[in-house]
Design a protein around this motif. Structure first.
Motif, PDB file in Angstrom:
ATOM      1  N   ASP A  56       0.839  -1.189   0.000  1.00  0.00           N
ATOM      2  CA  ASP A  56       0.000   0.000   0.000  1.00  0.00           C
ATOM      3  C   ASP A  56       0.883   1.251   0.000  1.00  0.00           C
ATOM      4  O   ASP A  56       1.697   1.440   0.908  1.00  0.00           O
ATOM      5  CB  ASP A  56      -0.892  -0.007   1.250  1.00  0.00           C
ATOM      6  N   PRO A  57       0.755   2.132  -1.015  1.00  0.00           N
ATOM      7  CA  PRO A  57       1.576   3.347  -1.062  1.00  0.00           C
ATOM      8  C   PRO A  57       1.476   4.200   0.203  1.00  0.00           C
ATOM      9  O   PRO A  57       2.446   4.882   0.571  1.00  0.00           O
ATOM     10  CB  PRO A  57       1.017   4.110  -2.272  1.00  0.00           C
ATOM     11  N   LYS A  58       0.322   4.141   0.879  1.00  0.00           N
ATOM     12  CA  LYS A  58       0.164   4.917   2.106  1.00  0.00           C
ATOM     13  C   LYS A  58       1.028   4.376   3.239  1.00  0.00           C
ATOM     14  O   LYS A  58       1.274   5.077   4.225  1.00  0.00           O
ATOM     15  CB  LYS A  58      -1.304   4.909   2.542  1.00  0.00           C
ATOM     16  N   ARG A  59       1.478   3.124   3.101  1.00  0.00           N
ATOM     17  CA  ARG A  59       2.280   2.497   4.153  1.00  0.00           C
ATOM     18  C   ARG A  59       3.788   2.553   3.864  1.00  0.00           C
ATOM     19  O   ARG A  59       4.584   2.110   4.678  1.00  0.00           O
ATOM     20  CB  ARG A  59       1.863   1.025   4.295  1.00  0.00           C
ATOM     21  N   GLU A  60       4.158   3.101   2.719  1.00  0.00           N
ATOM     22  CA  GLU A  60       5.566   3.059   2.307  1.00  0.00           C
ATOM     23  C   GLU A  60       6.491   3.761   3.310  1.00  0.00           C
ATOM     24  O   GLU A  60       7.496   3.185   3.742  1.00  0.00           O
ATOM     25  CB  GLU A  60       5.723   3.686   0.918  1.00  0.00           C
ATOM     26  N   LEU A  61       6.160   4.981   3.678  1.00  0.00           N
ATOM     27  CA  LEU A  61       7.019   5.722   4.606  1.00  0.00           C
ATOM     28  C   LEU A  61       7.054   5.070   5.982  1.00  0.00           C
ATOM     29  O   LEU A  61       8.089   5.051   6.649  1.00  0.00           O
ATOM     30  CB  LEU A  61       6.558   7.173   4.710  1.00  0.00           C
ATOM     31  N   SER A  62       5.919   4.507   6.393  1.00  0.00           N
ATOM     32  CA  SER A  62       5.873   3.818   7.682  1.00  0.00           C
ATOM     33  C   SER A  62       6.782   2.594   7.678  1.00  0.00           C
ATOM     34  O   SER A  62       7.491   2.322   8.656  1.00  0.00           O
ATOM     35  CB  SER A  62       4.434   3.404   7.998  1.00  0.00           C
ATOM     36  N   ILE A  63       6.769   1.859   6.566  1.00  0.00           N
ATOM     37  CA  ILE A  63       7.617   0.668   6.448  1.00  0.00           C
ATOM     38  C   ILE A  63       9.096   1.061   6.469  1.00  0.00           C
ATOM     39  O   ILE A  63       9.915   0.435   7.162  1.00  0.00           O
ATOM     40  CB  ILE A  63       7.280  -0.095   5.154  1.00  0.00           C
ATOM     41  N   ILE A  64       9.434   2.099   5.728  1.00  0.00           N
ATOM     42  CA  ILE A  64      10.826   2.568   5.705  1.00  0.00           C
ATOM     43  C   ILE A  64      11.249   3.019   7.096  1.00  0.00           C
ATOM     44  O   ILE A  64      12.377   2.752   7.534  1.00  0.00           O
ATOM     45  CB  ILE A  64      10.990   3.707   4.679  1.00  0.00           C
ATOM     46  N   TYR A  65      10.357   3.687   7.815  1.00  0.00           N
ATOM     47  CA  TYR A  65      10.663   4.122   9.180  1.00  0.00           C
ATOM     48  C   TYR A  65      10.916   2.931  10.096  1.00  0.00           C
ATOM     49  O   TYR A  65      11.844   2.948  10.917  1.00  0.00           O
ATOM     50  CB  TYR A  65       9.514   4.971   9.726  1.00  0.00           C
ATOM     51  N   GLN A  66      10.095   1.882   9.957  1.00  0.00           N
ATOM     52  CA  GLN A  66      10.294   0.681  10.776  1.00  0.00           C
ATOM     53  C   GLN A  66      11.673   0.061  10.529  1.00  0.00           C
ATOM     54  O   GLN A  66      12.374  -0.325  11.470  1.00  0.00           O
ATOM     55  CB  GLN A  66       9.206  -0.344  10.468  1.00  0.00           C
ATOM     56  N   ILE A  67      12.045  -0.041   9.257  1.00  0.00           N
ATOM     57  CA  ILE A  67      13.346  -0.623   8.908  1.00  0.00           C
ATOM     58  C   ILE A  67      14.476   0.254   9.436  1.00  0.00           C
ATOM     59  O   ILE A  67      15.450  -0.246  10.010  1.00  0.00           O
ATOM     60  CB  ILE A  67      13.469  -0.800   7.383  1.00  0.00           C
ATOM     61  N   ALA A  68      14.341   1.574   9.245  1.00  0.00           N
ATOM     62  CA  ALA A  68      15.387   2.501   9.690  1.00  0.00           C
ATOM     63  C   ALA A  68      15.542   2.463  11.207  1.00  0.00           C
ATOM     64  O   ALA A  68      16.666   2.487  11.730  1.00  0.00           O
ATOM     65  CB  ALA A  68      15.054   3.917   9.231  1.00  0.00           C
ATOM     66  N   LYS A  69      14.416   2.409  11.920  1.00  0.00           N
ATOM     67  CA  LYS A  69      14.471   2.373  13.387  1.00  0.00           C
ATOM     68  C   LYS A  69      15.199   1.130  13.872  1.00  0.00           C
ATOM     69  O   LYS A  69      16.075   1.213  14.756  1.00  0.00           O
ATOM     70  CB  LYS A  69      13.046   2.412  13.960  1.00  0.00           C
ATOM     71  N   LYS A  70      14.872  -0.019  13.300  1.00  0.00           N
ATOM     72  CA  LYS A  70      15.546  -1.253  13.709  1.00  0.00           C
ATOM     73  C   LYS A  70      17.005  -1.247  13.280  1.00  0.00           C
ATOM     74  O   LYS A  70      17.866  -1.819  13.964  1.00  0.00           O
ATOM     75  CB  LYS A  70      14.809  -2.456  13.127  1.00  0.00           C
ATOM     76  N   SER A  71      17.305  -0.589  12.159  1.00  0.00           N
ATOM     77  CA  SER A  71      18.682  -0.498  11.692  1.00  0.00           C
ATOM     78  C   SER A  71      19.542   0.288  12.671  1.00  0.00           C
ATOM     79  O   SER A  71      20.643  -0.144  13.037  1.00  0.00           O
ATOM     80  CB  SER A  71      18.728   0.169  10.310  1.00  0.00           C
ATOM     81  N   VAL A 182      28.624   7.727  12.967  1.00  0.00           N
ATOM     82  CA  VAL A 182      28.506   6.955  11.722  1.00  0.00           C
ATOM     83  C   VAL A 182      27.179   6.204  11.684  1.00  0.00           C
ATOM     84  O   VAL A 182      26.492   6.177  10.658  1.00  0.00           O
ATOM     85  CB  VAL A 182      29.696   5.981  11.578  1.00  0.00           C
ATOM     86  N   ALA A 183      26.809   5.581  12.818  1.00  0.00           N
ATOM     87  CA  ALA A 183      25.552   4.822  12.870  1.00  0.00           C
ATOM     88  C   ALA A 183      24.356   5.713  12.571  1.00  0.00           C
ATOM     89  O   ALA A 183      23.485   5.359  11.768  1.00  0.00           O
ATOM     90  CB  ALA A 183      25.402   4.174  14.245  1.00  0.00           C
ATOM     91  N   ILE A 184      24.306   6.890  13.189  1.00  0.00           N
ATOM     92  CA  ILE A 184      23.178   7.800  12.988  1.00  0.00           C
ATOM     93  C   ILE A 184      23.204   8.396  11.590  1.00  0.00           C
ATOM     94  O   ILE A 184      22.190   8.386  10.865  1.00  0.00           O
ATOM     95  CB  ILE A 184      23.193   8.931  14.036  1.00  0.00           C
ATOM     96  N   PHE A 185      24.368   8.913  11.190  1.00  0.00           N
ATOM     97  CA  PHE A 185      24.470   9.624   9.906  1.00  0.00           C
ATOM     98  C   PHE A 185      24.145   8.710   8.726  1.00  0.00           C
ATOM     99  O   PHE A 185      23.360   9.072   7.840  1.00  0.00           O
ATOM    100  CB  PHE A 185      25.879  10.200   9.748  1.00  0.00           C
ATOM    101  N   ILE A 186      24.729   7.516   8.723  1.00  0.00           N
ATOM    102  CA  ILE A 186      24.522   6.613   7.589  1.00  0.00           C
ATOM    103  C   ILE A 186      23.083   6.121   7.542  1.00  0.00           C
ATOM    104  O   ILE A 186      22.482   6.017   6.466  1.00  0.00           O
ATOM    105  CB  ILE A 186      25.523   5.447   7.649  1.00  0.00           C
ATOM    106  N   THR A 187      22.510   5.826   8.691  1.00  0.00           N
ATOM    107  CA  THR A 187      21.110   5.364   8.710  1.00  0.00           C
ATOM    108  C   THR A 187      20.173   6.443   8.179  1.00  0.00           C
ATOM    109  O   THR A 187      19.299   6.168   7.350  1.00  0.00           O
ATOM    110  CB  THR A 187      20.691   4.961  10.136  1.00  0.00           C
TER     111      THR A 187
END
Length: 314
Positions: A56-71, A182-187
């Motif tokens: 769902d395009p409406k969920r795209e940013l939320s999904i990216i945020y979830q991945i980035a947060k766990k990263s 590095v962890a914050i900037f690259i993520t």
């Protein structure tokens, strides 16, 4: 009493000056580290968009945020401290850890190259039709996020290991600060770029429809039309980055190969762009060869594991 207090204050002031002087090197070390992990960063940015395709395009940013947060959690809570502990208790193991990660990148890069050139073989009519698994959109999203986080964990482990290797000779304070930055900037850089890529077609569509300026409308239509090709190109760049970075990591851990790379840089040093291109091509080809060997070893291992046990006749 006052003399002792003044001496203590002098010691504290001297310590602060030393720490400040040491921290002055942090921007340089962060920049050097970022340059060394650029190939992995490119690959991370190139791989991630595929995990939101078809959702769902409406969920795209939320999904990216979830991945980035766990990263970022993985980098700060697990991988960064692990790199520091390994560097303190077993520093000699770090080059081998990096080389194992480099070999994995070569293997993944080869698998991608192999899949590109064998797509026609996978779409023949002779193949049996497999029963498709039916899952809900929520389950698909969870599955995609989990897969993305696993891939990111491996790439993040390489990033943090390389970051630590860059500052291994620095003070503990410098190591912690550089790894944290590095962890914050690259993520932020990777997933900010991914979010921009994923939403670029929506931005282009909005520009084409809502703007009254013909030039902006033209630019918007150009963005919408070019994004599919750009994503394909980005995937190729990410694959090439995996191969050359993986091979370079391994080469730096083997003295003979490391000297050969230095000799190549010296021989073509007058034209840096040509030297870089030749080096990348050689490393990418080497990565394909190494990845092919690893793929054969993995396939052989899988055959051995799956080989049925032959029962003796009675």
């Amino acid at each position: 009493m006052s003399t002792g207090l003044l001496a203590l204050l002098d010691d504290v002031a001297a310590l602060v000056k030393v720490s400040a002087a040491s921290l002055d090197d942090v921007p340089t070390q962060v920049a050097r580290t970022t340059g060394k992990v650029s190939g992995i960063v490119i690959d991370d940015a190139a791989v991630t968009p595929k995990y939101v395709v078809g959702l769902d395009p409406k969920r795209e940013l939320s999904i990216i945020y979830q991945i980035a947060k766990k990263s970022v959690i993985n980098k700060l809570i697990f991988l960064g401290p692990a790199a520091l502990l390994l560097g303190y208790f077993a520093p000699a193991a770090i080059p081998y850890v990096l080389m194992v990660g480099g070999a994995y990148l070569c293997f993944e890069g080869y698998e991608k190259v192999h899949s590109i050139f064998s797509k026609s073989a996978h779409t023949t009519d002779s193949q049996p039709i497999e029963k498709m698994e039916v899952i809900t959109p929520e389950e698909l999203e969870k599955k995609r996020v989990g897969s993305a986080v696993r891939t990111d964990f491996i790439l993040s482990a390489e990033i943090m290991a390389i970051a630590y290797a860059t500052v291994a000779e620095s003070s503990l304070v410098n190591q912690i600060v550089v790894l944290f930055i590095v962890a914050i900037f690259i993520t932020v850089a990777v997933y900010g770029f991914v979010a921009l890529i994923v939403k670029a077609d929506d931005i282009g569509l909005h520009m084409a429809k809502e703007s009254a300026n013909p030039t902006i409308q033209k630019v918007g239509r150009g963005i919408v039309k070019s994004m599919p090709k750009f994503l394909i190109l980005l995937g190729y760049v990410g694959t090439a980055a995996m191969l050359w970075v993986g091979t370079e990591i391994i080469a730096h851990g083997i003295p003979f190969l490391h000297h050969q790379l230095e000799a190549l840089d010296s021989a073509l040093g007058r034209v840096p762009a040509v030297a870089w291109l030749v080096k990348v091509l050689i490393l990418a080809l080497g990565g394909i060869l190494l990845g092919a060997v690893i793929a054969q070893v993995v396939a052989l291992g899988q055959k051995i594991v799956k080989r049925p046990t032959v029962k003796a006749g009675h």
